[in-house]
Design an enzyme around this catalytic site. Structure first.
Site, PDB file in Angstrom:
ATOM      1  N   HIS A 155       2.805  -3.552   6.583  1.00  0.00           N
ATOM      2  CA  HIS A 155       1.776  -2.527   6.366  1.00  0.00           C
ATOM      3  C   HIS A 155       1.844  -1.502   7.500  1.00  0.00           C
ATOM      4  CE1 HIS A 155      -0.879  -4.731   3.360  1.00  0.00           C
ATOM      5  NE2 HIS A 155      -0.021  -5.651   3.715  1.00  0.00           N
ATOM      6  N   GLU A 197       1.057  -5.183  10.666  1.00  0.00           N
ATOM      7  CA  GLU A 197       0.641  -3.784  10.708  1.00  0.00           C
ATOM      8  C   GLU A 197       1.521  -3.133  11.759  1.00  0.00           C
ATOM      9  OE1 GLU A 197      -1.666  -2.298   8.870  1.00  0.00           O
ATOM     10  OE2 GLU A 197      -2.715  -4.004   7.958  1.00  0.00           O
ATOM     11  N   GLU A 218       1.573   3.472   2.978  1.00  0.00           N
ATOM     12  CA  GLU A 218       2.038   2.852   4.222  1.00  0.00           C
ATOM     13  C   GLU A 218       3.539   2.654   4.056  1.00  0.00           C
ATOM     14  OE1 GLU A 218      -0.499  -0.612   4.635  1.00  0.00           O
ATOM     15  OE2 GLU A 218      -2.296   0.628   4.415  1.00  0.00           O
ATOM     16  N   HIS A 251       0.871  -1.173   0.000  1.00  0.00           N
ATOM     17  CA  HIS A 251       0.000   0.000   0.000  1.00  0.00           C
ATOM     18  C   HIS A 251       0.911   1.228   0.000  1.00  0.00           C
ATOM     19  CE1 HIS A 251      -3.266  -2.760   1.770  1.00  0.00           C
ATOM     20  NE2 HIS A 251      -3.487  -2.563   0.486  1.00  0.00           N
TER      21      HIS A 251
HETATM   22 ZN   LIG Z   1      -1.877  -1.985   4.164  1.00  0.00          ZN
END
Ligand SMILES: [Zn+2]
Ligand SMILES: *[C@@H]1O[C@H](CO)[C@@H](O)[C@H](O)[C@H]1NC(C)=O
Ligand SMILES: *[C@@H]1O[C@H](CO)[C@@H](O)[C@H](O)[C@H]1NC(C)=O
Ligand SMILES: *[C@@H]1O[C@H](CO)[C@@H](O)[C@H](O)[C@H]1NC(C)=O
Length: 360
Positions: A213, A284, A86, A83
């Site tokens: 992420h 994350e 990110e 992403h």
């Molecule tokens: Zn992500």
């Protein structure tokens, strides 16, 4: 398989890694600098296809046999910045490449052992176009730059192998590995970044992986998709659930089954598990998708030990070769039975031997 790189940068040998947001031109320079400092244990290469906007997807490999798979040396990868907005993973992977090289040269025994026994591939930025869009917009928007330049979320663009294996389950067919050949149609065309990463995943016998992420603080493991396919939050156990949920991967808070958190289709994590032998988890790294430059080094110190410890996990369990009188057997199917409990319990997710061995 990979395009040869001709990087014509003037690189000073004493170059020192700086914690900053490296743009798409600076990123390969950092990798090349690491290569100059550690030519014997690194190789910089690009995946078979660049991004939509034609930015090459650069990888740095760290191993004592750059360019070659060797028996008993597990292949591990980290993927950052899938992403585009990110961005912490991207910088952490650049920092990790530099750190591993520096510590190798400093004769750090732990890092030398890691590199002598493991082949590590770092793809700092899978979505450089999204990074650019996000950065041009100031980096603070929750969505701008998440997708690639065709407005596609790359972490929804992989073939949905979960749907195939769940359909097999309903039909009583136990077939849940190396499923790419069972794909008959795609929900959406593959993006160039997805295709490049898929080819990479299929051409190297990876066993362990993580995607980095941001936007939350959690680690999640397969499956990411609910068995019904509905966008609900319900635990969706894979055959390796005991391994994924065990203390090896972490029983501290903040570790969850993917679909128990929220269900998604076409993610990269489950594609790894269902198309290859690789176990991938999704990390994350924190609530801030685009941390301030001044905080990057602090984030590195927070994450460094975990990033290295996770690579060591590739040495958990059994490794070996399958042979007969004529030599190595490629694509041999290996079934695993857990015999530690009172009753032997098959782990119904077979793995296969690699398709090639190149020994230099
Ligand atoms: Zn992500
Ligand atoms: C690379 O390997 C060669 C041959 O073993 C050795 O002479 C050289 O010093 C090594 N270079 C570095 C930077 O470690
Ligand atoms: C694609 O990239 C161009 C150039 O960076 C940018 O102007 C455009 O907004 C991007 N489009 C999307 C959908 O990301
Ligand atoms: C093996 O079985 C034991 C006992 O049921 C269980 O505690 C453990 O998590 C299992 N390990 C794996 C890797 O499945």
């Amino acid at each position: 398989m990979y395009r040869i790189l001709f990087l014509c940068f003037v690189v000073s040998v004493s170059s020192k890694f700086a914690w900053k947001h490296h743009n798409n031109e600076e990123l390969p320079v950092v990798l090349e600098e690491v290569h100059q400092k550690c030519p014997n244990i690194t190789r910089v290469y690009a995946l078979t296809e660049p991004s939509v906007r034609n930015v090459p997807l650069y990888v740095i490999e760290l191993s004592d046999s750059p360019g070659f798979h060797q028996p008993y040396k597990p292949e591990v990868k980290y993927v950052g910045n899938i992403h585009g907005n990110e961005v912490l993973g991207r910088e952490l992977l650049l920092g990790l490449a530099d750190y591993l090289c520096e510590q190798y040269n400093n004769n750090d025994r732990h890092i030398r052992a890691l590199i002598h026994n493991t082949r590590i591939h770092l793809l700092p930025a899978m979505n450089p176009d999204g990074w650019q869009l996000s950065t041009d917009a100031g980096g603070q928007d929750y969505l701008i730059g998440r997708n690639n330049n065709h407005s596609v979320d790359l972490n929804r663009n992989f073939p949905d192998l979960d749907a195939i294996t769940f359909e097999f389950e309903r039909q009583g067919i136990s077939h849940n590995n190396h499923l790419l050949r069972d794909v008959t149609r795609l929900a959406a065309p593959l993006e160039p970044e997805t295709r490049a990463v898929m080819r990479w995943m299929m051409s190297i016998p990876f066993v362990l992986s993580a995607a980095l992420h941001g936007g939350d603080l959690v680690a999640n493991y397969p499956y990411d998709e609910s068995r019904s396919g509905a966008p609900v939050s319900e635990y969706s156990a894979s055959p390796d659930d005991d391994t994924f949920s065990s203390y090896n991967f972490g029983v501290q808070g903040g570790v969850t089954n993917g679909a128990a958190w929220y269900s998604l289709k076409g993610g990269m994590q489950d594609f790894n598990y269902l198309a290859t032998n690789a176990f991938e988890i999704t990390l994350e790294l924190g609530c801030d998708k685009y941390p301030l430059e001044k905080d990057l080094e602090k984030e590195w110190h927070r994450n460094k030990d975990a990033l290295i410890a996770y690579i060591w996990k590739a040495h958990t369990g059994v490794k070996g070769i399958v042979t007969d009188d004529s030599g190595f057997i490629q694509n041999a199917v290996i079934s695993v039975v857990n015999i530690t409990g009172p009753v032997p319990k098959p782990i119904r997710h077979d793995v296969t031997t690699g398709t090639y061995f190149i020994i230099n």
